[in-house]
Design a protein around this motif. Structure first.
Motif, mmCIF file in Angstrom:
data_model
loop_
_atom_site.group_PDB
_atom_site.id
_atom_site.type_symbol
_atom_site.label_atom_id
_atom_site.label_comp_id
_atom_site.label_asym_id
_atom_site.label_seq_id
_atom_site.Cartn_x
_atom_site.Cartn_y
_atom_site.Cartn_z
ATOM 1 N N LYS A 123 0.392 -0.915 0.218
ATOM 2 C CA LYS A 123 0.196 0.108 -0.044
ATOM 3 C C LYS A 123 0.742 1.008 -0.092
ATOM 4 C CE LYS A 123 -3.806 -2.088 2.863
ATOM 5 N NZ LYS A 123 -4.518 -2.948 3.583
ATOM 6 N N GLN A 124 0.345 2.772 -0.311
ATOM 7 C CA GLN A 124 1.283 3.615 0.139
ATOM 8 C C GLN A 124 1.932 4.385 0.945
ATOM 9 O OE1 GLN A 124 -2.125 6.738 -0.648
ATOM 10 N NE2 GLN A 124 -2.496 6.309 -2.621
ATOM 11 N N THR A 125 1.168 3.452 2.164
ATOM 12 C CA THR A 125 2.492 3.708 3.339
ATOM 13 C C THR A 125 3.802 2.509 3.451
ATOM 14 O OG1 THR A 125 1.383 1.920 4.596
ATOM 15 C CG2 THR A 125 1.088 4.029 4.931
ATOM 16 N N ASP A 126 3.612 1.514 2.344
ATOM 17 C CA ASP A 126 4.328 0.352 1.731
ATOM 18 C C ASP A 126 5.642 1.164 1.329
ATOM 19 O OD1 ASP A 126 3.719 -1.354 4.033
ATOM 20 O OD2 ASP A 126 2.411 -1.823 2.444
ATOM 21 N N TRP A 127 5.165 1.813 -0.079
ATOM 22 C CA TRP A 127 6.178 2.134 -0.529
ATOM 23 C C TRP A 127 6.629 4.024 -0.417
ATOM 24 C CZ3 TRP A 127 1.079 4.068 -4.729
ATOM 25 C CH2 TRP A 127 0.053 2.784 -4.241
ATOM 26 N N ALA A 128 5.966 4.825 0.797
ATOM 27 C CA ALA A 128 6.895 5.750 1.123
ATOM 28 C C ALA A 128 7.784 5.215 1.930
ATOM 29 C CB ALA A 128 5.814 6.900 2.205
ATOM 30 N N ASN A 129 7.688 3.599 2.635
ATOM 31 C CA ASN A 129 8.924 3.349 3.325
ATOM 32 C C ASN A 129 9.870 1.973 2.540
ATOM 33 O OD1 ASN A 129 8.729 4.919 5.737
ATOM 34 N ND2 ASN A 129 5.989 3.908 5.481
ATOM 35 N N VAL A 130 10.073 2.243 1.203
ATOM 36 C CA VAL A 130 10.476 1.515 -0.036
ATOM 37 C C VAL A 130 11.546 1.103 0.968
ATOM 38 C CG1 VAL A 130 10.674 3.013 -1.566
ATOM 39 C CG2 VAL A 130 10.637 0.557 -2.039
ATOM 40 N N PRO A 131 12.044 0.093 0.812
ATOM 41 C CA PRO A 131 13.299 -0.774 1.284
ATOM 42 C C PRO A 131 14.977 0.105 0.477
ATOM 43 C CG PRO A 131 12.249 -2.647 1.085
ATOM 44 C CD PRO A 131 11.431 -1.575 0.631
ATOM 45 N N LEU A 132 15.575 0.914 0.989
ATOM 46 C CA LEU A 132 16.551 1.635 0.247
ATOM 47 C C LEU A 132 18.077 0.822 0.227
ATOM 48 C CD1 LEU A 132 15.193 5.396 0.184
ATOM 49 C CD2 LEU A 132 14.502 3.758 -0.860
ATOM 50 N N ASP A 133 18.187 0.988 -0.283
ATOM 51 C CA ASP A 133 20.317 0.497 -0.592
ATOM 52 C C ASP A 133 21.143 1.804 0.090
ATOM 53 O OD1 ASP A 133 23.026 -0.151 -1.176
ATOM 54 O OD2 ASP A 133 22.570 -1.521 -3.014
#
Length: 292
Positions: A123-133
């Motif tokens: 969901k949108q909350t997941d997209w805003a906290n997507v894992p980043l390298d």
């Protein structure tokens, strides 16, 4: 040389211009090969980021061009060189682009992540906290047939981090095809990322000066003895103008003499950069001057 701009290149003028050319005449195989036989240096400069230098040489060879890998300057290669030599990047690249861009970056020792599909999950909350390298220190945008909402989102998240570099290959918004057709170009993808990130990218492709800098730094060419030949006013001719080169428009692409004349009469200083010194219907019109 004629003092006026946008002049029809006659046979006499063609010979005069070619006698002072040391660089950059992309066109028909006969013209390219004859230029080389006459001791001229020829470079192929393209905003296409979907091919490596080697891929271009292979394609040019099939078409009859005598080309070497170090004579090809595409945005896949130039982007890698920009990050390596100008930015002196220490870290990974989040790459919205092609396998060719990945290969050119790896060839100069740059690691990347991001090539290939990136599907939307959660969901949108997941997209805003997507894992980043955490090792990613730059976002680079080139042509990517897998461009998606999630790639746009991931690029935005990286670009909100302090110190993250932002580079685009070029701003061409449309890729013209045969029969008057066209598809969206890299510029469309780049503008989407710029809008989301609320930042402007540094572009390396035509008409940016860096493209010529790549050539000049490796071959020591003199701008006063170079001719830039191309079929687009806003990229090819503008590059030549930005770098102090003589310019020749070929009327085998999307730009017309009417377009050039409109720029010339506009009174706008920026648009004057899109007025070529000369134009020809086809690059083949240079053959008589080379054979004479």
């Amino acid at each position: 040389m004629s003092g006026s701009k946008c002049a029809r290149l006659s046979a006499a003028l063609a010979k005069q211009v070619l006698d002072s050319v040391d660089s950059a005449v992309p066109g028909a195989p006969q013209v390219i090969n004859l230029l080389k036989e006459n001791g001229k240096k020829v470079f192929f400069v393209t905003n296409n980021s979907t091919k490596t230098r080697k891929m271009y040489v292979d394609k040019l060879s099939v078409l009859g061009f005598n080309a070497k890998e170090d004579e090809v300057f595409g945005t896949a290669y130039c982007s890698a060189m920009y990050l390596k030599t100008v930015c002196k990047l220490e870290g990974k690249v989040y790459l919205i682009g092609s396998n060719a861009m990945r290969e050119e970056m790896e060839a100069v020792g740059l690691q990347q992540t991001g090539v290939g599909p990136d599907h939307v999950l959660g969901k949108q909350t997941d997209w805003a906290n997507v894992p980043l390298d955490p090792e990613v220190k730059a976002v680079v945008v080139g042509f990517d047939e897998h461009f998606s909402y999630m790639k746009l989102n991931r690029a935005m998240q990286y670009l909100t981090q302090p110190g993250c570099l932002f580079v685009g290959t070029n701003r061409d918004t449309r890729l013209p095809l045969e029969g008057g057709k066209a598809v969206p170009g890299t510029g469309c993808l780049l503008q989407a990322v710029e809008t989301a990130a609320q930042r402007q990218a540094q572009t390396v492709g035509k008409p940016n000066h860096f493209m010529f800098d790549c050539v000049a730094s490796q071959f020591g060419v003199d701008p006063d003895r170079c001719l830039m030949v191309g079929d687009r006013l806003d990229t090819d001719i503008m590059l030549g103008s930005n770098c102090g080169l003589k310019t020749l428009l070929t009327l085998t692409g999307v730009s017309t003499v009417a377009d050039a004349e409109a720029h010339q009469k506009s009174g706008c200083a920026e648009r004057q950069g899109m007025v070529p010194d000369y134009y020809v219907e086809s690059i083949a019109e240079l053959l008589p001057a080379l054979q004479g």
